[in-house]
Design a protein around this motif. Structure first.
Motif, PDB file in Angstrom:
ATOM      1  N   ARG A 117     136.207  10.374  33.288  1.00  0.00           N
ATOM      2  CA  ARG A 117     136.128   9.504  32.106  1.00  0.00           C
ATOM      3  C   ARG A 117     136.019   8.036  32.512  1.00  0.00           C
ATOM      4  O   ARG A 117     135.208   7.283  31.979  1.00  0.00           O
ATOM      5  N   ALA A 118     136.850   7.608  33.472  1.00  0.00           N
ATOM      6  CA  ALA A 118     136.823   6.211  33.914  1.00  0.00           C
ATOM      7  C   ALA A 118     135.483   5.864  34.561  1.00  0.00           C
ATOM      8  O   ALA A 118     134.883   4.820  34.247  1.00  0.00           O
ATOM      9  N   GLU A 119     135.010   6.722  35.441  1.00  0.00           N
ATOM     10  CA  GLU A 119     133.746   6.442  36.125  1.00  0.00           C
ATOM     11  C   GLU A 119     132.561   6.449  35.166  1.00  0.00           C
ATOM     12  O   GLU A 119     131.643   5.637  35.299  1.00  0.00           O
ATOM     13  N   PHE A 120     132.578   7.336  34.168  1.00  0.00           N
ATOM     14  CA  PHE A 120     131.526   7.351  33.161  1.00  0.00           C
ATOM     15  C   PHE A 120     131.499   6.014  32.417  1.00  0.00           C
ATOM     16  O   PHE A 120     130.441   5.434  32.194  1.00  0.00           O
ATOM     17  N   CYS A 121     132.679   5.531  32.038  1.00  0.00           N
ATOM     18  CA  CYS A 121     132.774   4.245  31.333  1.00  0.00           C
ATOM     19  C   CYS A 121     132.220   3.112  32.169  1.00  0.00           C
ATOM     20  O   CYS A 121     131.504   2.243  31.664  1.00  0.00           O
ATOM     21  N   LEU A 122     132.557   3.098  33.430  1.00  0.00           N
ATOM     22  CA  LEU A 122     132.117   2.029  34.329  1.00  0.00           C
ATOM     23  C   LEU A 122     130.591   2.023  34.445  1.00  0.00           C
ATOM     24  O   LEU A 122     129.970   0.965  34.441  1.00  0.00           O
ATOM     25  N   GLU A 123     130.007   3.215  34.520  1.00  0.00           N
ATOM     26  CA  GLU A 123     128.557   3.336  34.676  1.00  0.00           C
ATOM     27  C   GLU A 123     127.797   3.132  33.372  1.00  0.00           C
ATOM     28  O   GLU A 123     126.605   2.840  33.399  1.00  0.00           O
ATOM     29  N   ASN A 124     128.442   3.295  32.230  1.00  0.00           N
ATOM     30  CA  ASN A 124     127.741   3.282  30.951  1.00  0.00           C
ATOM     31  C   ASN A 124     128.230   2.199  29.990  1.00  0.00           C
ATOM     32  O   ASN A 124     128.105   2.343  28.776  1.00  0.00           O
ATOM     33  N   SER A 125     128.782   1.135  30.541  1.00  0.00           N
ATOM     34  CA  SER A 125     129.217   0.018  29.706  1.00  0.00           C
ATOM     35  C   SER A 125     129.161  -1.256  30.546  1.00  0.00           C
ATOM     36  O   SER A 125     128.872  -1.207  31.738  1.00  0.00           O
ATOM     37  N   LYS A 126     129.461  -2.354  29.916  1.00  0.00           N
ATOM     38  CA  LYS A 126     129.497  -3.636  30.625  1.00  0.00           C
ATOM     39  C   LYS A 126     130.936  -4.008  30.984  1.00  0.00           C
ATOM     40  O   LYS A 126     131.270  -5.171  31.149  1.00  0.00           O
ATOM     41  N   ALA A 127     131.771  -3.012  31.120  1.00  0.00           N
ATOM     42  CA  ALA A 127     133.198  -3.229  31.373  1.00  0.00           C
ATOM     43  C   ALA A 127     133.452  -3.762  32.778  1.00  0.00           C
ATOM     44  O   ALA A 127     132.752  -3.407  33.727  1.00  0.00           O
TER      45      ALA A 127
END
Length: 174
Positions: A55-65
């Motif tokens: 979940r964390a890695e998906f967010c990092l790859e798919n957002s500007k976070a």
């Protein structure tokens, strides 16, 4: 700082917001519908950890976070019975994710048996409590601790563990 959270779950989002507020860290919290790539009912610490990392890695790859957080709840079997387990992962570009786990309680056998038969905890808890949306509110932990510790509070503790590690730069290079 932009913080992506790999969930739309109200309890998880509330946990992240509260943790950052209590630690007085300015953050824009962005929910991301992130897949866990594990079973709907993770059945070990290992599987639950993998869900949080994914979940964390998906967010990092798919957002500007700047920072991404994955939270995953599951269960783990021990000689004493089936326990709730909860894990979090904090990811930043170029760094191995930080990990932290949370509180555990032994589940009553009437719940554990249904989970071992393949049911998911959320619907089982809704049925048990005769209410709906338990997993987005107090969670099983809230039901079985008589509201003393609710799901958001449990995950908030995990997030504080992650943030503390990040502040101390307890990273291992990838």
């Amino acid at each position: 700082m932009i913080v992506a959270v790999g969930s739309q779950n109200k309890a998880k989002l509330k946990a992240v917001q509260r943790a950052f507020q209590e630690l007085e860290i300015e953050a824009e919290i962005v929910p991301v519908d992130a897949p866990s790539h594990v079973s709907a009912m993770p059945f070990s610490d290992e599987e639950t950890i993998h869900g949080a990392i994914h979940r964390a890695e998906f967010c990092l790859e798919n957002s500007k976070a700047d920072v991404a957080i994955g939270l995953e709840g599951g269960v783990t079997e021990a000689t004493f019975g089936l326990f709730l387990c909860n894990w979090g992962a904090l990811a930043e570009k170029g760094k191995k994710p930080l990990l932290a786990g949370g509180a555990r309680i032994l589940l009553p056998e009437e719940i554990a048996g249904r989970l071992r038969m393949g049911e998911e905890l959320g619907p089982v808890m809704d049925d048990y409590s005769k209410r709906s949306g338990i997993s987005s509110n107090e969670g099983a932990i809230g039901i079985f601790t008589n509201g003393r510790i609710e799901r958001a509070e449990m995950f908030k503790h995990i997030i504080k563990l992650l943030i503390g590690q990040r502040e101390k730069k307890h990273y291992v290079k990838k």
